[in-house]
Motif scaffolding. Structure first.
Motif, PDB file in Angstrom:
ATOM      1  N   ILE A  10      47.315  31.396  35.530  1.00  0.00           N
ATOM      2  CA  ILE A  10      46.226  31.815  34.634  1.00  0.00           C
ATOM      3  C   ILE A  10      45.902  33.288  34.857  1.00  0.00           C
ATOM      4  O   ILE A  10      45.692  34.046  33.903  1.00  0.00           O
ATOM      5  N   TRP A  11      45.876  33.726  36.126  1.00  0.00           N
ATOM      6  CA  TRP A  11      45.611  35.127  36.472  1.00  0.00           C
ATOM      7  C   TRP A  11      46.622  36.054  35.785  1.00  0.00           C
ATOM      8  O   TRP A  11      46.262  37.052  35.175  1.00  0.00           O
ATOM      9  N   LEU A  12      47.911  35.703  35.889  1.00  0.00           N
ATOM     10  CA  LEU A  12      48.961  36.540  35.305  1.00  0.00           C
ATOM     11  C   LEU A  12      48.935  36.508  33.776  1.00  0.00           C
ATOM     12  O   LEU A  12      49.191  37.534  33.134  1.00  0.00           O
ATOM     13  N   VAL A  13      48.615  35.364  33.190  1.00  0.00           N
ATOM     14  CA  VAL A  13      48.518  35.273  31.734  1.00  0.00           C
ATOM     15  C   VAL A  13      47.400  36.174  31.228  1.00  0.00           C
ATOM     16  O   VAL A  13      47.556  36.884  30.223  1.00  0.00           O
ATOM     17  N   ILE A  14      46.278  36.190  31.931  1.00  0.00           N
ATOM     18  CA  ILE A  14      45.176  37.082  31.548  1.00  0.00           C
ATOM     19  C   ILE A  14      45.624  38.540  31.653  1.00  0.00           C
ATOM     20  O   ILE A  14      45.288  39.373  30.801  1.00  0.00           O
ATOM     21  N   ILE A  17      47.745  39.362  28.647  1.00  0.00           N
ATOM     22  CA  ILE A  17      46.871  39.540  27.475  1.00  0.00           C
ATOM     23  C   ILE A  17      46.229  40.924  27.502  1.00  0.00           C
ATOM     24  O   ILE A  17      46.176  41.620  26.479  1.00  0.00           O
ATOM     25  N   ALA A  18      45.758  41.352  28.678  1.00  0.00           N
ATOM     26  CA  ALA A  18      45.142  42.679  28.798  1.00  0.00           C
ATOM     27  C   ALA A  18      46.154  43.780  28.481  1.00  0.00           C
ATOM     28  O   ALA A  18      45.827  44.751  27.787  1.00  0.00           O
ATOM     29  N   ALA A  19      47.386  43.641  28.976  1.00  0.00           N
ATOM     30  CA  ALA A  19      48.422  44.642  28.686  1.00  0.00           C
ATOM     31  C   ALA A  19      48.735  44.664  27.194  1.00  0.00           C
ATOM     32  O   ALA A  19      48.953  45.732  26.615  1.00  0.00           O
ATOM     33  N   GLY A  20      48.756  43.513  26.565  1.00  0.00           N
ATOM     34  CA  GLY A  20      48.988  43.443  25.121  1.00  0.00           C
ATOM     35  C   GLY A  20      47.872  44.102  24.333  1.00  0.00           C
ATOM     36  O   GLY A  20      48.121  44.788  23.335  1.00  0.00           O
ATOM     37  N   GLY A  45      45.190  41.377  36.392  1.00  0.00           N
ATOM     38  CA  GLY A  45      44.674  40.173  35.728  1.00  0.00           C
ATOM     39  C   GLY A  45      43.261  40.327  35.201  1.00  0.00           C
ATOM     40  O   GLY A  45      42.950  41.273  34.485  1.00  0.00           O
ATOM     41  N   PRO A  46      42.373  39.410  35.564  1.00  0.00           N
ATOM     42  CA  PRO A  46      40.995  39.439  35.057  1.00  0.00           C
ATOM     43  C   PRO A  46      40.203  40.669  35.481  1.00  0.00           C
ATOM     44  O   PRO A  46      39.195  40.991  34.858  1.00  0.00           O
ATOM     45  N   LEU A  47      40.649  41.367  36.509  1.00  0.00           N
ATOM     46  CA  LEU A  47      39.936  42.576  36.938  1.00  0.00           C
ATOM     47  C   LEU A  47      39.939  43.635  35.842  1.00  0.00           C
ATOM     48  O   LEU A  47      39.062  44.502  35.819  1.00  0.00           O
ATOM     49  N   ASN A  48      40.916  43.562  34.930  1.00  0.00           N
ATOM     50  CA  ASN A  48      40.957  44.508  33.810  1.00  0.00           C
ATOM     51  C   ASN A  48      39.693  44.430  32.978  1.00  0.00           C
ATOM     52  O   ASN A  48      39.239  45.420  32.431  1.00  0.00           O
ATOM     53  N   GLY A  51      36.504  46.381  34.404  1.00  0.00           N
ATOM     54  CA  GLY A  51      36.508  47.837  34.468  1.00  0.00           C
ATOM     55  C   GLY A  51      37.677  48.451  35.211  1.00  0.00           C
ATOM     56  O   GLY A  51      37.807  49.664  35.260  1.00  0.00           O
ATOM     57  N   VAL A  52      38.537  47.645  35.818  1.00  0.00           N
ATOM     58  CA  VAL A  52      39.693  48.186  36.526  1.00  0.00           C
ATOM     59  C   VAL A  52      40.724  48.616  35.487  1.00  0.00           C
ATOM     60  O   VAL A  52      41.063  47.870  34.585  1.00  0.00           O
ATOM     61  N   ASN A  53      41.205  49.846  35.593  1.00  0.00           N
ATOM     62  CA  ASN A  53      42.206  50.360  34.667  1.00  0.00           C
ATOM     63  C   ASN A  53      43.313  51.015  35.486  1.00  0.00           C
ATOM     64  O   ASN A  53      43.364  52.229  35.644  1.00  0.00           O
ATOM     65  N   PRO A  54      44.233  50.196  36.025  1.00  0.00           N
ATOM     66  CA  PRO A  54      45.268  50.749  36.901  1.00  0.00           C
ATOM     67  C   PRO A  54      46.243  51.631  36.134  1.00  0.00           C
ATOM     68  O   PRO A  54      46.646  51.325  35.031  1.00  0.00           O
ATOM     69  N   LYS A  55      46.594  52.751  36.735  1.00  0.00           N
ATOM     70  CA  LYS A  55      47.550  53.692  36.138  1.00  0.00           C
ATOM     71  C   LYS A  55      48.504  54.192  37.203  1.00  0.00           C
ATOM     72  O   LYS A  55      48.124  54.348  38.356  1.00  0.00           O
TER      73      LYS A  55
END
Length: 66
Positions: A10-14, A17-20, A45-48, A51-55
């Protein structure tokens, strides 16, 4: 399926979805930094959504020897 496995899926699916939603899959050829951004977004995952925006700013891949 064990509960921890279900949570990881579920974590990875979220994360996917965020990347999409950030249109990371619609871009042209993916370079090292682009792949890193996609991978970090999926792993976050859900941290996105908190407010987390990893770059990945700088990515140096070793080149083959001549």
């Amino acid at each position: 399926m064990r509960p921890i496995s279900l949570i990881i899926v579920i974590w990875l699916v979220i994360g996917v979805i965020a990347a999409g939603q950030r249109n990371y899959f619609d871009s042209g050829p993916v370079n090292c930094a682009g792949f890193g951004n996609i991978a970090l977004t999926i792993l976050a995952g859900p941290l996105n959504y908190m407010g987390v925006n990893p770059k990945v700013a700088d990515c140096n891949v070793p080149q083959p020897s001549a």
